[in-house]
Design a protein around this motif. Structure first.
Motif, PDB file in Angstrom:
ATOM      1  N   TRP A   1       0.703  -1.116  -0.058  1.00  0.00           N
ATOM      2  CA  TRP A   1       0.146  -0.043   0.057  1.00  0.00           C
ATOM      3  C   TRP A   1       0.911   1.146   0.094  1.00  0.00           C
ATOM      4  O   TRP A   1       2.001   1.187   0.504  1.00  0.00           O
ATOM      5  CB  TRP A   1      -0.891  -0.054   1.174  1.00  0.00           C
ATOM      6  CG  TRP A   1      -0.294   0.266   2.643  1.00  0.00           C
ATOM      7  CD1 TRP A   1       0.366  -0.935   3.375  1.00  0.00           C
ATOM      8  CD2 TRP A   1      -0.036   1.337   3.328  1.00  0.00           C
ATOM      9  NE1 TRP A   1       0.720  -0.428   4.489  1.00  0.00           N
ATOM     10  CE2 TRP A   1       0.543   0.977   4.556  1.00  0.00           C
ATOM     11  CE3 TRP A   1      -0.378   2.661   3.214  1.00  0.00           C
ATOM     12  CZ2 TRP A   1       0.871   1.781   5.428  1.00  0.00           C
ATOM     13  CZ3 TRP A   1      -0.250   3.588   4.207  1.00  0.00           C
ATOM     14  CH2 TRP A   1       0.449   3.001   5.282  1.00  0.00           C
ATOM     15  N   THR A   2       0.174   2.324  -0.615  1.00  0.00           N
ATOM     16  CA  THR A   2       0.778   3.737  -0.423  1.00  0.00           C
ATOM     17  C   THR A   2      -0.424   4.470   0.014  1.00  0.00           C
ATOM     18  O   THR A   2      -1.270   4.265   0.058  1.00  0.00           O
ATOM     19  CB  THR A   2       1.318   4.290  -1.693  1.00  0.00           C
ATOM     20  OG1 THR A   2       0.177   4.251  -2.648  1.00  0.00           O
ATOM     21  CG2 THR A   2       2.264   3.115  -2.517  1.00  0.00           C
ATOM     22  N   GLU A   3       0.029   5.823   0.370  1.00  0.00           N
ATOM     23  CA  GLU A   3      -0.971   6.694   0.721  1.00  0.00           C
ATOM     24  C   GLU A   3      -2.245   6.820  -0.285  1.00  0.00           C
ATOM     25  O   GLU A   3      -3.319   6.910   0.148  1.00  0.00           O
ATOM     26  CB  GLU A   3      -0.571   8.033   1.229  1.00  0.00           C
ATOM     27  CG  GLU A   3       0.506   7.905   2.557  1.00  0.00           C
ATOM     28  CD  GLU A   3      -0.190   7.615   3.760  1.00  0.00           C
ATOM     29  OE1 GLU A   3      -1.606   7.648   3.789  1.00  0.00           O
ATOM     30  OE2 GLU A   3       0.390   7.726   4.834  1.00  0.00           O
ATOM     31  N   GLY A   4      -1.695   7.017  -1.391  1.00  0.00           N
ATOM     32  CA  GLY A   4      -2.688   7.202  -2.506  1.00  0.00           C
ATOM     33  C   GLY A   4      -3.528   5.987  -2.797  1.00  0.00           C
ATOM     34  O   GLY A   4      -4.853   6.038  -2.894  1.00  0.00           O
ATOM     35  N   LEU A   5      -2.931   4.865  -2.780  1.00  0.00           N
ATOM     36  CA  LEU A   5      -3.668   3.570  -2.961  1.00  0.00           C
ATOM     37  C   LEU A   5      -4.580   3.333  -1.626  1.00  0.00           C
ATOM     38  O   LEU A   5      -5.890   2.926  -1.800  1.00  0.00           O
ATOM     39  CB  LEU A   5      -2.789   2.569  -3.112  1.00  0.00           C
ATOM     40  CG  LEU A   5      -3.444   0.926  -3.166  1.00  0.00           C
ATOM     41  CD1 LEU A   5      -4.424   1.165  -4.702  1.00  0.00           C
ATOM     42  CD2 LEU A   5      -2.629  -0.082  -3.477  1.00  0.00           C
ATOM     43  N   LEU A   6      -4.412   3.709  -0.577  1.00  0.00           N
ATOM     44  CA  LEU A   6      -5.106   3.480   0.463  1.00  0.00           C
ATOM     45  C   LEU A   6      -6.149   4.444   0.593  1.00  0.00           C
ATOM     46  O   LEU A   6      -7.379   3.921   0.809  1.00  0.00           O
ATOM     47  CB  LEU A   6      -4.105   3.703   1.753  1.00  0.00           C
ATOM     48  CG  LEU A   6      -4.979   3.526   3.345  1.00  0.00           C
ATOM     49  CD1 LEU A   6      -5.287   2.153   3.475  1.00  0.00           C
ATOM     50  CD2 LEU A   6      -4.131   3.863   4.348  1.00  0.00           C
ATOM     51  N   ALA A   7      -6.134   5.739   0.148  1.00  0.00           N
ATOM     52  CA  ALA A   7      -7.044   6.405   0.193  1.00  0.00           C
ATOM     53  C   ALA A   7      -8.293   6.199  -0.836  1.00  0.00           C
ATOM     54  O   ALA A   7      -9.386   6.134  -0.816  1.00  0.00           O
ATOM     55  CB  ALA A   7      -6.506   8.086  -0.278  1.00  0.00           C
ATOM     56  N   ALA A   8      -7.553   5.704  -2.013  1.00  0.00           N
ATOM     57  CA  ALA A   8      -8.550   5.326  -2.957  1.00  0.00           C
ATOM     58  C   ALA A   8      -9.462   4.061  -2.580  1.00  0.00           C
ATOM     59  O   ALA A   8     -10.765   3.917  -2.778  1.00  0.00           O
ATOM     60  CB  ALA A   8      -7.999   4.870  -4.372  1.00  0.00           C
ATOM     61  N   MET A   9      -8.683   3.036  -1.916  1.00  0.00           N
ATOM     62  CA  MET A   9      -9.429   1.969  -1.472  1.00  0.00           C
ATOM     63  C   MET A   9     -10.444   2.260  -0.356  1.00  0.00           C
ATOM     64  O   MET A   9     -11.650   1.722  -0.253  1.00  0.00           O
ATOM     65  CB  MET A   9      -8.478   0.705  -0.869  1.00  0.00           C
ATOM     66  CG  MET A   9      -7.837   0.217  -2.025  1.00  0.00           C
ATOM     67  SD  MET A   9      -6.702  -1.389  -1.620  1.00  0.00           S
ATOM     68  CE  MET A   9      -5.487  -0.579  -0.469  1.00  0.00           C
ATOM     69  N   ARG A  10     -10.140   3.212   0.413  1.00  0.00           N
ATOM     70  CA  ARG A  10     -11.042   3.599   1.628  1.00  0.00           C
ATOM     71  C   ARG A  10     -12.118   4.222   1.013  1.00  0.00           C
ATOM     72  O   ARG A  10     -13.343   4.162   1.642  1.00  0.00           O
ATOM     73  CB  ARG A  10     -10.403   4.587   2.475  1.00  0.00           C
ATOM     74  CG  ARG A  10      -9.327   3.851   3.436  1.00  0.00           C
ATOM     75  CD  ARG A  10      -8.531   5.006   4.500  1.00  0.00           C
ATOM     76  NE  ARG A  10      -9.425   4.586   5.556  1.00  0.00           N
ATOM     77  CZ  ARG A  10      -8.988   4.832   6.878  1.00  0.00           C
ATOM     78  NH1 ARG A  10      -7.745   5.288   7.134  1.00  0.00           N
ATOM     79  NH2 ARG A  10      -9.775   4.782   7.924  1.00  0.00           N
TER      80      ARG A  10
END
Length: 219
Positions: free
Chosen positions: A97-106
């Protein structure tokens, strides 16, 4: 009748003891593979985004095998998050995960498992309110001994170990208190898919579904 989507997947970790990790090269294989897995007691089907056919395979399973709960694996970009959800994926799994990917998943509206392999990554996700994670690559990253060591200081974290897991060691992972399920591809061997041997896949799925007793196959 299948349950409504909102009832089917509250947590990926509670979907089943074993989540099949499926690589689909031909869209025409998607539905019979999913039907075989469901027939064997594994309703969760993680289709990895490793092939050009993956998104269409997810859509085909969602539309033609409603009793399956199909998700997308190997999700590594925000764009893939959006594409997978548009294809009717009901959960998402990432190897990291990265911050950007985590934000998209959330923000995508479906359950997700971001991948971790170190204690620091686990702590970082806990700090962000995420308690359910994929542990990858499980065997290479320390296996059951590593996960057992994490259970003491980080008991609030729960994992789906994937990577190097098969019928010979899956039960060892499932016995750990911080493991909700395991992921693996052993019940969908490439030669069985190529031969259209759906009966063999169903038999392997049935054996996998029994690793934690009859209730493990229920949503």
């Amino acid at each position: 009748m299948p349950l409504p989507l909102s009832s089917q997947v509250d947590s990926v970790l509670d979907l089943a003891a074993v989540v099949p990790v499926v690589v689909i090269a031909e869209v025409s294989d998607a539905v019979p593979v999913a039907r075989a897995l469901v027939g064997g007691g594994l309703r969760g089907v993680e289709v990895t985004l490793r092939t050009p056919a993956a998104l269409e395979a997810i859509r085909a399973i969602a539309e033609e095998v409603p009793e399956a709960v199909v998700g997308a694996g190997t999700v590594i970009t925000p764009g893939q998050v959006a594409a997978a959800v548009a294809a009717e994926a009901r959960f998402l799994v990432s190897p990291g995960w990265t911050e950007g990917l985590l934000a998209a998943m959330r923000g995508c509206g479906v359950p997700f498992l971001p991948g971790v392999s170190t204690a620091s990554e686990v702590v970082a996700l806990l700090e962000r309110g995420v308690r359910e994670m994929k542990f990858f690559p499980a065997q290479a990253a320390g296996g059951t001994a590593y996960l057992r060591s994490l259970a003491g200081p980080l008991p609030q974290a729960r994992f789906c170990p994937t990577g190097g897991i098969g019928p010979g060691n899956a039960a060892e992972y499932l016995a750990l208190p911080n493991v909700g399920c395991v992921g693996g591809s052993w019940m969908v061997p490439a030669d069985a898919v190529a031969a259209g041997d759906w009966a063999r896949i169903e038999a392997l799925a049935r054996a996998a579904a029994g690793l934690r007793g009859p209730a493990s196959a229920q949503v």
